[in-house]
Design a protein around this motif. Structure first.
Motif, PDB file in Angstrom:
ATOM      1  N   GLY A 148       0.989  -1.191  -0.049  1.00 48.64           N
ATOM      2  CA  GLY A 148      -0.146  -0.103   0.087  1.00 48.64           C
ATOM      3  C   GLY A 148       0.906   1.230  -0.057  1.00 48.64           C
ATOM      4  N   ASP A 171       1.853  -1.575  -4.834  1.00 46.85           N
ATOM      5  CA  ASP A 171       0.483  -1.182  -4.819  1.00 46.85           C
ATOM      6  C   ASP A 171      -0.070  -1.193  -6.264  1.00 46.85           C
ATOM      7  OD1 ASP A 171      -0.962   1.499  -3.097  1.00 46.85           O
ATOM      8  OD2 ASP A 171      -1.528   1.247  -5.259  1.00 46.85           O
ATOM      9  N   THR A 203      -3.201  -0.115   3.341  1.00 48.13           N
ATOM     10  CA  THR A 203      -4.198  -0.319   2.461  1.00 48.13           C
ATOM     11  C   THR A 203      -5.384  -0.035   3.317  1.00 48.13           C
ATOM     12  OG1 THR A 203      -4.602  -2.597   2.635  1.00 48.13           O
ATOM     13  CG2 THR A 203      -2.821  -2.189   1.363  1.00 48.13           C
TER      14      THR A 203
END
Length: 527
Positions: A148, A171, A203
Motif C-alpha cells: 500500500g 501497490d 491499504t
C-alpha cells in the motif's frame, strides 16, 4: 446565519475557524443523548462528527435544514451515505490530517519491535534486569516491505530510508517509474513478501484486501521476518499471524489495529513477541487539530456556496441532465468494474469513448461513474463519483474522454479502455430498449453479456472441445451455468468465453479451469 452542530469531541484549535466566523452559530455538545440529538439537528444546517455519533437515516430525516455532514477523519462508516444523498445532503471528510501521525506511529512501532522496547520495559517494572534476553536487530540494511503506497506508505518509506533501510513497495497503482521517482524498489505482492525483513501494510480495508496477509502470504515470507499493521484491522488474518508467531516463522508483530476492537483478551496479546497499542495511529494533538481544521473549512465553504476539497457522496446534477444520463450511470460503472477485474498491472491511463445519442450531452458524470467502478476494485468505497477524478489524479492516472460518430451499429455505445504498465484492455457496452445494460465487446471479441451477478471470463485458444471441458469441470463443483457467450477473432485463434453462473466460483475450481488445455487465463468476478 448558519447553524453548525458538533456532536463529538474535536480539537478546540481545529474548530476555531467556525467559532470565530461571524455568519456561523456553532453549537458544541459531545454528550447528547439520541433524543437530544434528534431535537438539536432539526434546526442545524451542518453537523460535524468523528466516529462516535451515528448519523442514521432517522437522524437525517429529522433535519430539514441540513446541508452538509462533516466527518473529522477518513472513515464514513457511521454515516448513512445513501440517505444523505437521497436528501441532498453533502458528506465531506478529512482524509489527509492523520498522514504524518500514522506514519510516525508506524516508525515508532517498527523501532520498538526491532529492539524489544516494550518487553524490556515491562521486565524492568518487575524489578528484573535481563539484557541478554532482549537482544534486538538493527534497521540498517534491512528490507522494509510496504504493501500500500498511498500517502501514509510514502511517508513511511521516506522515514525508513532515513534509517538506511532498503524499501520495496507494492501497490496496484504503483509502476516502476513511480517507484523510481519515490526512491524505492518496485515489486509484486509476492516479491515484497519474499524480500521483506519487516512488512508493513497501509491499504484500506475492503473485499480485495481483507486477510490479504494470510497463511499463504506468510509462508512466502522469510523465517524470522516481522509484521506491522497500523492501517486497518482485518488486513492481516489474525489466526494465521498467531500461528506463525507461535511457530517461530514470524519473529514478532506490532499491531495498532485489530479486526474487532477493543481487543482486550485477544490471543495475540498473550505472545511476548507481539507488541500492540489501542488504535493510536491518528492520536496526536496535531492530527486531531488538522482533521478538525480541514473539516471546519470545508463545512463553511459549502454552506457559503463554495467548492469543497473532499466530498464523499454524489454531486448535484440538473434535473434535465439527470433525465438523459441516469440510464447510463449503472452501465458506465458496471463496465468500469468489469474491466478493472480482468486487467493486469498498475493503472496508467483510462480513456472513455462515447458515441451515438451521447454525442451532444455533458458526459462528465458518466466518466466519473466509470472511474469509480474501476478504482473501487483497488480502494473500495473511499472512491465515489464525486472524488473519482481527484483520486485518479492523486494516483497518477491520466483520464481522457472522447466522442465519436462511430456506433458500430448501436444507437449508443460506451467504450472504456485501460492502459497499464503491462497491457491495454477495453470493454464496450450499450443500453438496449427493454433489455437494459449489455456488454457487447471485450477487447476485440463481440459478446452479449448482462453485467450483473457472478461471471467467469476465460481467455483461450479457439479449439474444439473447450466449451465442453469447461462445462464438465464446473459441473463437478456444482456450478450451474446460466448463460455462455463465446467470441473469437478468427477460427483457431484467440477467443474469449464469458459465463454467468448461479454462485461464486471457489478458488480451487478457478485454478483447475486455468489448468485446462488451451486456456490461458481464468478470472472470476461478481458485479
Amino acid at each position: 446565519m448558519y447553524r453548525v452542530l458538533i456532536s463529538d469531541p474535536l480539537s478546540e484549535g481545529g474548530i476555531r475557524p467556525l467559532l470565530e466566523a461571524t455568519d456561523v452559530e456553532t453549537v458544541v455538545n459531545p454528550s447528547l443523548s439520541h433524543e437530544q440529538l434528534l431535537r438539536e439537528i432539526g434546526t442545524s444546517n451542518a453537523i460535524i462528527v468523528r466516529s462516535q455519533t451515528q448519523v442514521t437515516r432517522e437522524l437525517i430525516e429529522q433535519a430539514p435544514e441540513l446541508r452538509v455532514i462533516g466527518r473529522a477523519g477518513v472513515g464514513v462508516d457511521n454515516i448513512d451515505l445513501e440517505a444523505a444523498t437521497e436528501h441532498g445532503v453533502v458528506v465531506v471528510n478529512a482524509p489527509d490530517g492523520n498522514t504524518i501521525s500514522t506514519a510516525e506511529h508506524t516508525m515508532a512501532m517498527l523501532m520498538a519491535l526491532a529492539r524489544n522496547i516494550p518487553q524490556a520495559y515491562h521486565q524492568l517494572k518487575q524489578n528484573k534486569w535481563e539484557r541478554k534476553k532482549f537482544v534486538g536487530v538493527e534497521l540498517k540494511d534491512k528490507t522494509l516491505g510496504i504493501v500500500g503506497f498511498g500517502r501514509i506508505g510514502k511517508e513511511v518509506a521516506h522515514r525508513a530510508k532515513g534509517h538506511r533501510m532498503n524499501v520495496v513497495a507494492y501497490d496496484p497503482f504503483l509502476t516502476k517509474e513511480k517507484a523510481d521517482k519515490a526512491g524505492v524498489n518496485h515489486g509484486s505482492l509476492e516479491e515484497v513478501l519474499q524480500q521483506a525483513d519487516f512488512l508493513t501494510v497501509h491499504t484500506p480495508l475492503m473485499d480485495e484486501t481483507k486477510h490479504l496477509i494470510n497463511r499463504d502470504s506468510i509462508q512466502l515470507m522469510k523465517t524470522g521476518a516481522r509484521i506491522l499493521n497500523c492501517a486497518r484491522g482485518g488486513i492481516i488474518e489474525e489466526d494465521a499471524l498467531y500461528e506463525a508467531v507461535k511457530s517461530g516463522k514470524i519473529a514478532g508483530a506490532a499491531l495498532d489495529v485489530f479486526e474487532e476492537e477493543p481487543a482486550i483478551d485477544h490471543p495475540l496479546l498473550s505472545l511476548s513477541e507481539v507488541i500492540a497499542t489501542p488504535h493510536l495511529g491518528a492520536s496526536t494533538i496535531e492530527a486531531q487539530e488538522s482533521v478538525a481544521t480541514d473539516i471546519s473549512y470545508d463545512v463553511m465553504e459549502l454552506l457559503r456556496g463554495g467548492t469543497v476539497r473532499h466530498p464523499v457522496n454524489m454531486p448535484s446534477v440538473s434535473a434535465e441532465m439527470m433525465e438523459r444520463l441516469s440510464p447510463y450511470f449503472q452501465l458506465s460503472e458496471k463496465l468500469g468494474a468489469f474491466l478493472s477485474k480482468v486487467v493486469d498491472g498498475a493503472l496508467e491511463r483510462i480513456t472513455v469513448y462515447y458515441s451515438g445519442e451521447l454525442l451532444d450531452v455533458d458526459t462528465t458524470p458518466l466518466t466519473r461513474m466509470a472511474i469509480k467502478g474501476i478504482l473501487q476494485r483497488y480502494i473500495g468505497n473511499r472512491v465515489n463519483d464525486v472524488n473519482a477524478f481527484k483520486t485518479a489524479s492523486d494516483k497518477g492516472i491520466v483520464i481522457n474522454e472522447q466522442k465519436s460518430t462511430s456506433t458500430k451499429g448501436f444507437t449508443n455505445l460506451v467504450r472504456i479502455e485501460i492502459e497499464t504498465d503491462r497491457e491495454t484492455r477495453s470493454i464496450s457496452g450499450t443500453l438496449l430498449i427493454g433489455l437494459g445494460a449489455r456488454v457487447v465487446m471485450l477487447d476485440h471479441h463481440s459478446i452479449d453479456v448482462v453485467p450483473h451477478g457472478h461471471l467467469i471470463v476465460i481467455q483461450h485458444k479457439d479449439q474444439p472441445g473447450a466449451i465442453g471441458r469447461v462445462g464438465s469441470l464446473l459441473a463437478e463443483y456444482e456450478v450451474n451455468i446460466a448463460t455462455m457467450q463465446v467470441g473469437r477473432t478468427n477460427q483457431g485463434g484467440d477467443a474469449v468465453m464469458v459465463l454467468t453462473v448461479d454462485k461464486e466460483v471457489e478458488e480451487n475450481c478457478r485454478e483447475q479451469l486455468a489448468g485446462v488445455a488451451d486456456i490461458r487465463q481464468v478470472q472470476c468476478l461478481t458485479l
